[in-house]
Design an enzyme around this catalytic site. Sequence first.
Site, PDB file in Angstrom:
ATOM      1  N   SER A 119       0.881  -1.172   0.000  1.00 29.50           N
ATOM      2  CA  SER A 119       0.000   0.000   0.000  1.00 29.50           C
ATOM      3  C   SER A 119       0.917   1.221   0.000  1.00 29.50           C
ATOM      4  O   SER A 119       2.094   1.111   0.375  1.00 29.50           O
ATOM      5  CB  SER A 119      -0.845   0.003   1.283  1.00 29.50           C
ATOM      6  OG  SER A 119      -1.484   1.252   1.471  1.00 29.50           O
TER       7      SER A 119
ATOM      8  N   TYR B 276      -1.416  -1.131  10.609  1.00 39.36           N
ATOM      9  CA  TYR B 276      -1.591  -1.408   9.167  1.00 39.36           C
ATOM     10  C   TYR B 276      -0.325  -0.998   8.418  1.00 39.36           C
ATOM     11  O   TYR B 276       0.179  -1.737   7.573  1.00 39.36           O
ATOM     12  CB  TYR B 276      -2.816  -0.637   8.645  1.00 39.36           C
ATOM     13  CG  TYR B 276      -3.115  -0.892   7.176  1.00 39.36           C
ATOM     14  CD1 TYR B 276      -3.677  -2.094   6.752  1.00 39.36           C
ATOM     15  CD2 TYR B 276      -2.848   0.078   6.210  1.00 39.36           C
ATOM     16  CE1 TYR B 276      -3.953  -2.337   5.409  1.00 39.36           C
ATOM     17  CE2 TYR B 276      -3.117  -0.149   4.869  1.00 39.36           C
ATOM     18  CZ  TYR B 276      -3.678  -1.358   4.466  1.00 39.36           C
ATOM     19  OH  TYR B 276      -3.950  -1.588   3.138  1.00 39.36           O
TER      20      TYR B 276
HETATM   21  P1  NAD Z   1     -11.492  -6.253   0.014  1.00 39.39           P
HETATM   22  O1  NAD Z   1     -11.894  -6.250   1.441  1.00 39.39           O
HETATM   23  O2  NAD Z   1     -12.484  -5.887  -1.015  1.00 39.39           O
HETATM   24  O3  NAD Z   1     -10.848  -7.688  -0.359  1.00 39.39           O
HETATM   25  C1  NAD Z   1      -9.977  -8.339   0.508  1.00 39.39           C
HETATM   26  C2  NAD Z   1     -10.295  -9.825   0.505  1.00 39.39           C
HETATM   27  O4  NAD Z   1      -9.366 -10.510   1.382  1.00 39.39           O
HETATM   28  C3  NAD Z   1     -11.713 -10.150   1.025  1.00 39.39           C
HETATM   29  O5  NAD Z   1     -12.440 -10.899   0.082  1.00 39.39           O
HETATM   30  C4  NAD Z   1     -11.459 -10.930   2.304  1.00 39.39           C
HETATM   31  O6  NAD Z   1     -12.440 -11.929   2.575  1.00 39.39           O
HETATM   32  C5  NAD Z   1     -10.086 -11.552   2.014  1.00 39.39           C
HETATM   33  N1  NAD Z   1      -9.436 -11.987   3.259  1.00 39.39           N
HETATM   34  C6  NAD Z   1      -9.332 -11.299   4.428  1.00 39.39           C
HETATM   35  N2  NAD Z   1      -8.751 -12.073   5.355  1.00 39.39           N
HETATM   36  C7  NAD Z   1      -8.445 -13.265   4.770  1.00 39.39           C
HETATM   37  C8  NAD Z   1      -7.840 -14.464   5.224  1.00 39.39           C
HETATM   38  N3  NAD Z   1      -7.415 -14.605   6.487  1.00 39.39           N
HETATM   39  N4  NAD Z   1      -7.701 -15.483   4.343  1.00 39.39           N
HETATM   40  C9  NAD Z   1      -8.131 -15.357   3.064  1.00 39.39           C
HETATM   41  N5  NAD Z   1      -8.734 -14.255   2.580  1.00 39.39           N
HETATM   42  C10 NAD Z   1      -8.892 -13.217   3.428  1.00 39.39           C
HETATM   43  O7  NAD Z   1     -10.231  -5.281  -0.071  1.00 39.39           O
HETATM   44  P2  NAD Z   1      -9.427  -4.651  -1.323  1.00 39.39           P
HETATM   45  O8  NAD Z   1      -9.614  -3.208  -1.272  1.00 39.39           O
HETATM   46  O9  NAD Z   1      -9.681  -5.411  -2.559  1.00 39.39           O
HETATM   47  O10 NAD Z   1      -7.937  -4.923  -0.799  1.00 39.39           O
HETATM   48  C11 NAD Z   1      -7.092  -5.877  -1.386  1.00 39.39           C
HETATM   49  C12 NAD Z   1      -5.691  -5.596  -0.915  1.00 39.39           C
HETATM   50  O11 NAD Z   1      -5.305  -4.276  -1.308  1.00 39.39           O
HETATM   51  C13 NAD Z   1      -5.485  -5.662   0.594  1.00 39.39           C
HETATM   52  O12 NAD Z   1      -4.269  -6.326   0.869  1.00 39.39           O
HETATM   53  C14 NAD Z   1      -5.422  -4.216   1.004  1.00 39.39           C
HETATM   54  O13 NAD Z   1      -4.688  -4.013   2.193  1.00 39.39           O
HETATM   55  C15 NAD Z   1      -4.755  -3.590  -0.193  1.00 39.39           C
HETATM   56  N6  NAD Z   1      -5.005  -2.167  -0.364  1.00 39.39           N
HETATM   57  C16 NAD Z   1      -6.268  -1.696  -0.457  1.00 39.39           C
HETATM   58  C17 NAD Z   1      -6.470  -0.311  -0.602  1.00 39.39           C
HETATM   59  C18 NAD Z   1      -7.858   0.286  -0.680  1.00 39.39           C
HETATM   60  O14 NAD Z   1      -7.998   1.520  -0.615  1.00 39.39           O
HETATM   61  N7  NAD Z   1      -8.906  -0.510  -0.839  1.00 39.39           N
HETATM   62  C19 NAD Z   1      -5.367   0.550  -0.672  1.00 39.39           C
HETATM   63  C20 NAD Z   1      -4.090   0.022  -0.584  1.00 39.39           C
HETATM   64  C21 NAD Z   1      -3.906  -1.342  -0.435  1.00 39.39           C
END
Ligand code: NAD
Length: 255
Positions: free
Chosen positions: A141, A154
């Site tokens: 991130s 985080y």
């Molecule tokens: P999201 O919540 O839509 O998807 C994340 C998925 O991870 C979910 O389906 C959840 O069920 C799954 N998950 C959580 N814990 C788990 C576990 N123990 N085992 C297996 N699966 C698990 O989130 P997103 O926005 O698509 O985020 C995806 C990645 O991007 C994450 O790593 C997040 O930290 C990173 N990220 C997101 C953002 C943002 O603004 N959304 C910004 C920077 C980084």
Amino acid sequence: MRFRERVVLITGGASGIGLAAAKLFAQEGASVVLADINQAAGEAALSQVQESGAPARFVSVDITNAASVAAMVETTLAEFGRIDSLFHSAGIFEPGRLTDVDERHWDRQININLKGTFLVLKGVIPVMVAHGGGSIVTTASTAGLTAFPDNPVYIASKAGVLMLSKALARDYGEQSVRINVICPGPVDSPMLMQALAKSSDAAQARQMLEDRTLLKRLATPEEIARVVLFLASDDASYVNGEHILIDAGKLTMNK
Ligand code: NAD
């Protein structure tokens, strides 16, 4: 069709960036395995991915559990025989100032975001090595590179993901396993929307995030996923151990 005849494993494939990537990989010819802890969302995501006609299946996994990760890898191999690319997207975001959070807050985010990355790559890299190589994209991130307010755990977890990925790129490049890291800014995904919904004024909080980006908007999950496909594909065959900010230039300009 950059992924024809390729097998792609996607953790966190049930939602957000993982799901957007799964659809794009499928459209580009890949056989796709969606892995996620959320079974119901995973089954729904699977039918969306199958719309492109690509072979796909859903595997339930808890990435904090080594046996569960091993079962995910075994199921993928039993179904499709190898893993050419891994997009490790699964993660959680739980904001909280040091003095407001407890040890469980630390354990949960470090376990899922950092230990989960360790276990998933530990499970997949030997399979890639045995098959002559592969490509991996992990998910940090912008919060892994800079200290935004009130998110110390985080931020620590994502800084860990960044350097763990680079360390593994160093160790396994010789065996043709490429590992690169994406560092998204704010993305319009269920994760961020759920976090915003907890703030006292969600619309204002969203506007603030948008205003801080140079393009004055959040990213769509697809905009992040398109960069993932580039890094996973042969178009990036000489890109390794790299991280890429996908944040509309916000962090670069703030420096
Ligand atoms: P999201 O919540 O839509 O998807 C994340 C998925 O991870 C979910 O389906 C959840 O069920 C799954 N998950 C959580 N814990 C788990 C576990 N123990 N085992 C297996 N699966 C698990 O989130 P997103 O926005 O698509 O985020 C995806 C990645 O991007 C994450 O790593 C997040 O930290 C990173 N990220 C997101 C953002 C943002 O603004 N959304 C910004 C920077 C980084």
